[in-house]
Design an enzyme around this catalytic site. Structure first.
Site: not given
Ligand code: NAD
Length: 361
Positions: A146, A195, A227, A251, A255
Site C-alpha cells: 500500500y 507467502k 492462503d 488487511d 476483516d
C-alpha cells in the site's frame, strides 16, 4: 499514578460511545488507583466544522504529548454530508490518515474474541466454534504494497499497472518485536503469516521474524502461508493466539477474523508506535444512521479503552477488570440493539455504559 490521554470523540456516534468508555475508565481508575487526565480534541468532520480542516497541527502536537489517544470514530454519510463535497485531502478520513502517519503508528492490533453469549452471531458451525476462540491479528500498517511505488502506463497500446511490495528488515523487526511482546501478555504463541513460497519480501519477513524469535525463547513461533491461514481461520480459529503479518495480508485476514465473531459493535482495535504510545478506537465507523439516538453499542470502544490500559499504560489488572465486566454484562443478559437476541434485555448506549461500569470489580 496519572496519565495524559488525548480524547477524540469524532463524529456520528463517536461522542456517545467515547463518553461511556470514559465512564468505565474512571470507575476502573478509582478501583485500581490511577488517574486519567483527558484533553478533548477535534478531528474529522467535527474539526472541519470548527477549524476548516480535518486535523490541525495543534491537535497532532497534543496527541503526541499524551500517553495515548482514545478515539470514537470519524466521518459522516458520504451521500448527504457537506464534508464530502470538499477536496479529498480535506475530508474527514484524510485527518485520520494524517494522524496515523504523524504518530508513526506502524502496528495495528485487532482482537477477535468470541463471547460465549454471542455464539449465535458467529457464522461458523457449532463443532468448529468448540470452546470459542481468542486471537489477536497484528498487521504491519505503514509499509508493503500500500506504500510502495506504483504507476500505470500504456506500452504499445496495452495498459499496464505496477504496484511494489517492499519491506526492509528494520520495518519487519520492529513489528515482530511488538508481536512477541504482545504474545507475552497473552498465551505466548506467535503465528507469522507470509507467502514465503513465492515472494522475496515474505522470505525476508520469515528470516527476520526468526531472528527476533531468538530473543523470546518463552514464546512459541510458527509460520503459515497466507492462503492456508485464510482457510484455517474458518476451519479451526481456536489454534491462533497472535497472528503476525504484513500490511495487505493483515488487511484481509483481520476483516475475516473479525467477521467470524459476528458483531461489529464489539470489535476493538489499537495502533501502536515503537514506544508504548498508541491510538485506540473501535473497528467500526461513525454509524451516522443511529447517531444521537442512544442506540450505539459502546462495547467496542470500552474494550479499546481496556487495550489502552494494557498496552500503553501497563495497567493489566484494570484492563482485565473491564474485560470481565463486559463479559458479566453479557452473561446477565443485557444487549444493545445490534446484538439483541430473544430472552435478553435491550438497553441503550448510556445504560450499557452504566451496567459495565457497575461491574468493574
Ligand atoms: P459503520 O461501521 O459506521 O456502520 C455500518 C453499520 O453498522 C451501520 O448500520 C451502523 O449503524 C452499524 N454500527 C456500526 N457501529 C455500531 C455500533 N457501535 N453499535 C451499533 N451499530 C453499529 O460503517 P459505514 O456506514 O460504512 O461508515 C459510516 C462512516 O464511518 C463513514 O463516514 C466512514 O468513512 C466512517 N468510518 C470511519 C472509521 C474510523 O473512524 N476509523 C472506520 C470505518 C468507517
Amino acid at each position: 499514578m496519572g496519565y495524559k490521554i488525548a480524547v477524540i470523540p469524532g463524529d456520528g456516534i463517536g461522542p456517545e460511545i467515547v463518553r461511556e468508555a470514559r465512564k468505565v475508565l474512571d470507575v476502573a481508575g478509582k478501583k485500581y488507583g490511577f488517574e486519567l487526565d483527558y484533553t478533548e480534541l477535534f478531528m474529522g468532520g467535527a474539526s472541519i466544522d470548527v477549524n476548516g480542516v480535518p486535523l490541525t497541527d495543534e491537535t497532532i502536537a497534543i496527541a503526541k504529548a499524551s500517553d495515548a489517544v482514545l478515539m470514537g470514530s470519524i466521518g459522516g454519510d458520504a451521500k448527504t454530508s457537506p464534508w464530502y463535497q470538499l477536496a479529498p485531502n480535506l475530508r474527514p478520513e484524510a485527518g485520520l490518515l494524517k494522524l496515523r502517519k504523524s504518530l508513526n503508528l506502524f502496528a495495528n492490533l485487532r482482537p477477535a474474541y468470541l463471547y460465549d453469549e454471542l455464539r449465535a452471531a458467529c457464522p461458523l458451525r457449532d463443532e468448529i466454534i468448540g470452546d470459542g476462540f481468542d486471537m489477536m491479528i497484528m498487521r504491519e500498517l505503514t509499509g508493503g504494497l500500500y506504500f510502495g511505488a506504483r504507476h500505470t502506463e500504456e506500452v504499445d497500446g496495452v495498459r499496464k499497472a505496477v504496484d511494489t511490495l517492499e519491506y526492509n528488515e528494520n520495518e519487519i523487526r520492529r513489528i515482530a518485536v511488538k508481536g512477541f511482546e504482545i504474545a507475552r501478555k497473552r498465551r505466548g504463541k506467535v503465528c507469522s503469516v507470509d507467502k514465503a513460497n513465492v515472494l522475496d519480501s515474505s522470505r525476508l519477513w520469515r528470516a527476520v521474524v526468526e531472528e527476533v524469535a531468538k530473543e523470546y525463547p518463552d514464546v512459541e513461533l510458527s509460520h503459515m502461508l497466507v492462503d492456508n491461514c485464510a482457510m484455517q481461520l474458518v476451519r479451526d480459529p481456536a489454534q491462533f493466539d497472535v497472528i503476525l503479518t504484513e500490511n495487505m495480508f493483515g488487511d484481509i485476514l483481520s476483516d475475516e477474523a473479525s467477521m467470524v465473531t459476528g458483531s461489529i459493535g464489539m470489535l476493538s482495535s489499537a495502533s501502536l508506535n515503537e514506544t508504548k504510545f498508541g491510538l485506540y478506537e473501535p473497528s467500526h465507523g461513525s454509524a451516522p444512521d443511529i447517531a444521537g439516538m442512544d442506540k450505539a453499542n459502546p462495547i467496542a470502544t470500552v474494550l479499546s479503552a481496556a487495550m489502552m490500559l494494557r498496552y500503553s499504560l501497563d495497567l493489566d489488572e484494570a484492563a482485565d477488570a473491564i474485560e470481565a465486566a463486559v463479559k458479566q454484562v453479557l452473561k446477565d443478559g443485557y444487549r444493545t440493539g445490534d446484538i439483541m437476541s430473544e430472552g435478553c434485555t435491550q438497553v441503550g448506549t448510556v445504560r450499557m455504559g452504566d451496567l459495565i461500569a457497575e461491574r468493574v470489580r
